[in-house]
Design an enzyme around this catalytic site. Structure first.
Site, short mmCIF file in Angstrom:
data_model
loop_
_atom_site.label_atom_id
_atom_site.label_comp_id
_atom_site.label_asym_id
_atom_site.label_seq_id
_atom_site.Cartn_x
_atom_site.Cartn_y
_atom_site.Cartn_z
N CYS A 1 0.72 -1.15 -0.16
CA CYS A 1 -0.18 -0.24 -0.02
C CYS A 1 0.71 1.17 0.07
CB CYS A 1 -0.90 0.04 1.23
SG CYS A 1 -2.14 1.18 1.41
N HIS B 1 -8.91 -3.70 -2.50
CA HIS B 1 -7.80 -3.05 -1.65
C HIS B 1 -8.30 -1.51 -1.76
CE1 HIS B 1 -3.86 -1.99 -0.45
NE2 HIS B 1 -4.09 -0.97 -0.84
N GLU B 2 -8.62 -1.00 -2.92
CA GLU B 2 -8.95 0.55 -2.80
C GLU B 2 -10.22 0.99 -2.29
OE1 GLU B 2 -6.53 2.24 -3.37
OE2 GLU B 2 -5.12 0.80 -4.47
N HIS C 1 -10.22 1.16 1.36
CA HIS C 1 -9.93 2.68 1.93
C HIS C 1 -11.15 3.29 2.23
CE1 HIS C 1 -5.48 2.35 1.98
NE2 HIS C 1 -5.68 2.00 0.57
#
Length: 177
Positions: A101, A143-144, A147
């Site tokens: 990351c 993954h994004e 966030h």
């Protein structure tokens, strides 16, 4: 003029906040944010970036898979801005693979993720899109997407034994593939 934005690091409270939906995609601030995120992900040798990583708590991400120093075996794709994305379906298959990351430099982790995800999002022109993402690109998206809910990849690890430094990752994984 687009610019490289400063990427915040783990410990900054914005990384742990829930991001806001974008109300007006055509707003000049949002359009500039998209342009700046495109520059930032490229300049940082990333394959994806979410607005919270540049201290902008909005549901905007760029998925930009391409081979680079951090991910030499990544597939090549056109960088794509995704606004207010949603996961509307996913495979039953979950795979563990290495992730890093931009907001957590220096380490990688073996993270379980769905092999494929079906997603809906609005593009930068305000048009609704629907896509099936698979393998590495599906991993980038998930993954994004995390966030937006204040989740980082370390939160998804099954064990602390699944963490390595970037130097060991390069020796063990990249150089042996």
């Amino acid at each position: 003029m687009s610019e490289m934005l400063s990427i915040i690091q783990l410990g900054n409270p914005i990384l742990r906040q829930k991001a806001a939906e974008v109300e007006n995609i055509q707003d000049k601030t949002i359009q500039k944010l998209i342009d700046d995120l495109m520059v930032s992900v490229r300049e940082a040798n990333g394959v994806g970036i979410a607005a919270p990583q540049v201290a902008q708590s909005y549901r905007v991400m760029i998925v930009a898979s391409r081979p680079n120093l951090r991910y030499p075996h990544a597939p090549d794709m056109e960088p794509t801005a995704m606004i207010n994305p949603r996961i509307i379906g996913h495979s039953s298959t979950v795979n563990k693979d290495w992730e890093g990351c931009l907001s957590i430099p220096g380490i990688r982790g073996l993270v379980p993720r769905y092999e494929s995800v079906e997603v809906e999002y609005t593009d930068r022109n305000g048009k609704k899109q629907r896509q099936l993402l698979t393998n590495f690109v599906a991993r980038i998206f998930q993954h994004e997407y995390d966030h937006f809910d204040g989740i980082v990849f370390l939160d998804r690890l099954e064990s602390n034994l699944d963490i390595v430094t970037d130097q060991e990752y390069q020796k063990l994984v990249v150089n042996n593939i």
